[in-house]
Design a protein around this motif. Structure first.
Motif, PDB file in Angstrom:
ATOM      1  N   GLU A  98     -16.046 -46.450-132.168  1.00 38.68           N
ATOM      2  CA  GLU A  98     -15.954 -47.658-131.410  1.00 38.68           C
ATOM      3  C   GLU A  98     -17.198 -47.880-130.932  1.00 38.68           C
ATOM      4  OE1 GLU A  98     -13.745 -50.041-132.208  1.00 38.68           O
ATOM      5  OE2 GLU A  98     -12.518 -49.791-133.154  1.00 38.68           O
ATOM      6  N   ILE A  99     -17.918 -46.774-130.851  1.00 32.62           N
ATOM      7  CA  ILE A  99     -18.929 -46.903-129.600  1.00 32.62           C
ATOM      8  C   ILE A  99     -20.127 -47.150-131.079  1.00 32.62           C
ATOM      9  CG2 ILE A  99     -20.977 -45.565-128.805  1.00 32.62           C
ATOM     10  CD1 ILE A  99     -19.017 -44.274-126.982  1.00 32.62           C
ATOM     11  N   LEU A 100     -20.106 -46.626-132.086  1.00 36.55           N
ATOM     12  CA  LEU A 100     -21.135 -46.469-133.608  1.00 36.55           C
ATOM     13  C   LEU A 100     -20.596 -48.178-133.819  1.00 36.55           C
ATOM     14  CD1 LEU A 100     -22.523 -44.294-135.067  1.00 36.55           C
ATOM     15  CD2 LEU A 100     -20.642 -44.618-136.482  1.00 36.55           C
ATOM     16  N   ARG A 101     -19.811 -48.997-134.293  1.00 37.99           N
ATOM     17  CA  ARG A 101     -19.598 -50.186-133.942  1.00 37.99           C
ATOM     18  C   ARG A 101     -20.726 -51.217-133.071  1.00 37.99           C
ATOM     19  NH1 ARG A 101     -15.144 -52.793-136.988  1.00 37.99           N
ATOM     20  NH2 ARG A 101     -14.319 -50.862-136.720  1.00 37.99           N
ATOM     21  N   LEU A 102     -20.097 -50.855-131.819  1.00 34.39           N
ATOM     22  CA  LEU A 102     -21.250 -51.482-130.658  1.00 34.39           C
ATOM     23  C   LEU A 102     -22.240 -51.844-130.649  1.00 34.39           C
ATOM     24  CD1 LEU A 102     -20.760 -53.337-127.948  1.00 34.39           C
ATOM     25  CD2 LEU A 102     -20.570 -51.369-126.944  1.00 34.39           C
ATOM     26  N   LEU A 103     -22.805 -50.462-131.416  1.00 35.95           N
ATOM     27  CA  LEU A 103     -23.836 -50.315-131.375  1.00 35.95           C
ATOM     28  C   LEU A 103     -24.620 -50.608-132.374  1.00 35.95           C
ATOM     29  CD1 LEU A 103     -24.637 -46.273-130.108  1.00 35.95           C
ATOM     30  CD2 LEU A 103     -25.076 -48.115-128.600  1.00 35.95           C
ATOM     31  N   ALA A 104     -24.018 -50.461-133.536  1.00 37.79           N
ATOM     32  CA  ALA A 104     -24.734 -51.194-134.875  1.00 37.79           C
ATOM     33  C   ALA A 104     -24.572 -52.833-134.325  1.00 37.79           C
ATOM     34  CB  ALA A 104     -23.591 -50.671-135.827  1.00 37.79           C
ATOM     35  N   LYS A 105     -23.884 -53.227-133.429  1.00 36.24           N
ATOM     36  CA  LYS A 105     -23.623 -55.013-133.724  1.00 36.24           C
ATOM     37  C   LYS A 105     -24.682 -55.210-132.072  1.00 36.24           C
ATOM     38  CE  LYS A 105     -18.293 -56.293-133.684  1.00 36.24           C
ATOM     39  NZ  LYS A 105     -17.139 -56.540-133.385  1.00 36.24           N
ATOM     40  N   SER A 106     -25.033 -54.259-131.775  1.00 30.71           N
ATOM     41  CA  SER A 106     -25.972 -55.136-130.829  1.00 30.71           C
ATOM     42  C   SER A 106     -27.358 -54.114-131.557  1.00 30.71           C
ATOM     43  CB  SER A 106     -25.739 -53.796-129.254  1.00 30.71           C
ATOM     44  OG  SER A 106     -26.460 -52.318-130.083  1.00 30.71           O
ATOM     45  N   ARG A 107     -27.769 -54.090-132.543  1.00 28.51           N
ATOM     46  CA  ARG A 107     -29.071 -53.806-133.353  1.00 28.51           C
ATOM     47  C   ARG A 107     -29.024 -55.099-133.730  1.00 28.51           C
ATOM     48  NH1 ARG A 107     -30.830 -48.472-134.823  1.00 28.51           N
ATOM     49  NH2 ARG A 107     -30.657 -46.926-132.040  1.00 28.51           N
ATOM     50  N   ARG A 108     -27.718 -55.791-134.182  1.00 27.04           N
ATOM     51  CA  ARG A 108     -27.406 -56.779-135.808  1.00 27.04           C
ATOM     52  C   ARG A 108     -29.070 -57.537-134.655  1.00 27.04           C
ATOM     53  NH1 ARG A 108     -21.852 -56.008-137.868  1.00 27.04           N
ATOM     54  NH2 ARG A 108     -22.559 -54.025-138.623  1.00 27.04           N
ATOM     55  N   LEU A 153     -15.262 -34.709-142.288  1.00 28.64           N
ATOM     56  CA  LEU A 153     -16.522 -35.336-143.567  1.00 28.64           C
ATOM     57  C   LEU A 153     -16.851 -36.753-143.572  1.00 28.64           C
ATOM     58  CD1 LEU A 153     -14.606 -32.976-146.524  1.00 28.64           C
ATOM     59  CD2 LEU A 153     -16.343 -32.749-145.930  1.00 28.64           C
ATOM     60  N   ALA A 154     -15.400 -37.137-142.935  1.00 32.61           N
ATOM     61  CA  ALA A 154     -15.204 -38.859-142.737  1.00 32.61           C
ATOM     62  C   ALA A 154     -16.653 -39.487-142.101  1.00 32.61           C
ATOM     63  CB  ALA A 154     -13.885 -39.629-143.001  1.00 32.61           C
ATOM     64  N   ILE A 155     -16.152 -38.612-141.092  1.00 29.77           N
ATOM     65  CA  ILE A 155     -16.990 -39.242-139.950  1.00 29.77           C
ATOM     66  C   ILE A 155     -18.840 -38.507-140.303  1.00 29.77           C
ATOM     67  CG2 ILE A 155     -18.479 -38.397-136.951  1.00 29.77           C
ATOM     68  CD1 ILE A 155     -15.441 -39.947-138.080  1.00 29.77           C
ATOM     69  N   GLY A 156     -18.962 -37.338-140.699  1.00 30.54           N
ATOM     70  CA  GLY A 156     -20.464 -37.208-141.168  1.00 30.54           C
ATOM     71  C   GLY A 156     -20.798 -38.404-142.986  1.00 30.54           C
ATOM     72  N   GLY A 157     -19.648 -38.707-143.204  1.00 25.19           N
ATOM     73  CA  GLY A 157     -20.371 -39.995-144.263  1.00 25.19           C
ATOM     74  C   GLY A 157     -20.882 -40.690-143.650  1.00 25.19           C
ATOM     75  N   ILE A 158     -19.810 -41.630-142.561  1.00 20.62           N
ATOM     76  CA  ILE A 158     -19.751 -42.511-142.122  1.00 20.62           C
ATOM     77  C   ILE A 158     -20.999 -42.889-140.790  1.00 20.62           C
ATOM     78  CG2 ILE A 158     -18.781 -44.555-140.103  1.00 20.62           C
ATOM     79  CD1 ILE A 158     -15.989 -43.323-141.574  1.00 20.62           C
ATOM     80  N   SER A 159     -21.432 -41.576-140.242  1.00 26.20           N
ATOM     81  CA  SER A 159     -22.366 -41.554-139.745  1.00 26.20           C
ATOM     82  C   SER A 159     -23.514 -41.701-140.282  1.00 26.20           C
ATOM     83  CB  SER A 159     -22.567 -40.545-138.864  1.00 26.20           C
ATOM     84  OG  SER A 159     -21.426 -40.416-138.496  1.00 26.20           O
ATOM     85  N   MET A 178     -28.707 -44.788-141.985  1.00 25.92           N
ATOM     86  CA  MET A 178     -29.228 -45.111-143.171  1.00 25.92           C
ATOM     87  C   MET A 178     -29.738 -46.856-142.644  1.00 25.92           C
ATOM     88  SD  MET A 178     -28.717 -45.728-147.514  1.00 25.92           S
ATOM     89  CE  MET A 178     -27.491 -46.901-146.625  1.00 25.92           C
ATOM     90  N   HIS A 179     -28.795 -47.538-141.987  1.00 21.94           N
ATOM     91  CA  HIS A 179     -29.330 -49.312-141.733  1.00 21.94           C
ATOM     92  C   HIS A 179     -29.710 -49.054-140.208  1.00 21.94           C
ATOM     93  CE1 HIS A 179     -27.644 -50.541-145.238  1.00 21.94           C
ATOM     94  NE2 HIS A 179     -26.182 -49.769-144.763  1.00 21.94           N
ATOM     95  N   TYR A 180     -29.554 -48.144-139.563  1.00 23.80           N
ATOM     96  CA  TYR A 180     -30.361 -48.094-138.168  1.00 23.80           C
ATOM     97  C   TYR A 180     -30.292 -46.943-137.052  1.00 23.80           C
ATOM     98  CZ  TYR A 180     -26.817 -52.635-138.335  1.00 23.80           C
ATOM     99  OH  TYR A 180     -26.083 -53.250-139.027  1.00 23.80           O
TER     100      TYR A 180
END
Length: 243
Positions: free
Chosen positions: A233-243, A97-103, A108-110
């Protein structure tokens, strides 16, 4: 032996009754697949709820319920290993439930970031398993101590950041992009990946030692904890690389 994963501590498989069928690696793999399937089912439900409404507020209760409930069940499982056949599946459902929401929020942003993160997570899992089975990465005492120390340092760092954020203070490179932010996330992803190797090693040695059958569920639960951490952590890394 000690794993960097806090739920696979050195004494996790010691002092347990040796009655009935023993734990096997194959059994642990099967249990891990079951937990992953449960996690994906609940994650898919939260994901669908979000894209139906396109409103993060609609999934917030499920997401926070999953985070808090998953944490409680993780603590219970660590201290009551015999309950793992029940608590581990429940943990997977709540964590989903948590992973689905966070993902969904990240997606939505990336756009496309979730597919990339999932692919990299399973790719890392396969690579670490291959490296361990082939002997490319050997779990020595020095290797183990280094990974454990690094993991403890990361969690301590995150804890300090959480406390500071309560007072409106944020450590920039943990949450923001830039060279330092991306570099920090790369290091954390590497440490999370190395924890998988320690988990493989401890489960293999515990199976050889004849740990009780219910510890297959506990071993699968421990791997799930590491995989969830690695994915985030991979999700966070990819989001940072998109900024």
């Amino acid at each position: 032996m000690k794993s960097g994963n806090p739920v696979l501590a050195r004494d996790a498989f010691q002092g347990l009754p040796r009655t009935g069928e023993p734990m096997t690696i194959g059994g642990t793999v099967n249990r891990s697949a079951m937990l992953l399937a449960l996690l994906l089912i609940s994650a898919g439900w939260t994901w669908g709820q979000f894209w139906t409404t396109h409103n993060p507020a609609t999934i917030a209760p499920y997401m926070w319920g999953g985070i808090i409930g998953g944490l409680v069940l993780a603590i219970v499982t660590v201290f009551k290993k015999t309950w793992a056949p029940v608590t581990a599946p429940l943990y997977a459902l709540l964590e989903g439930l948590a992973i689905g929401g966070i993902s969904a929020v990240f997606e939505m942003h990336y756009a496309g970031i979730v597919v990339q993160a999932v692919g990299l997570t399973f790719g890392t899992l396969a690579a670490m398993l291959l490296a361990y089975r082939s002997g490319l990465i050997k779990v020595t005492d020095k290797f183990r101590m280094g990974v454990v120390a690094a993991t403890g340092g990361i969690f301590l760092f995150y804890l300090v950041d959480m406390v500071l954020r309560l007072f409106g203070i944020s450590i920039p490179f943990i949450h923001e992009g830039g060279a330092f932010g991306i570099g920090f996330s790369v290091v954390v992803v590497i440490i999370a990946a190395l924890n998988l190797v320690l988990d493989f090693d401890l489960i293999a040695q515990s199976a050889r030692a004849g740990a009780p059958k219910y510890m297959e569920w506990y071993g699968a639960f421990a791997l799930m904890v590491t995989l969830v951490w690695l994915y985030l952590e991979i999700l966070r890394l990819l989001a940072k690389s998109r900024r």
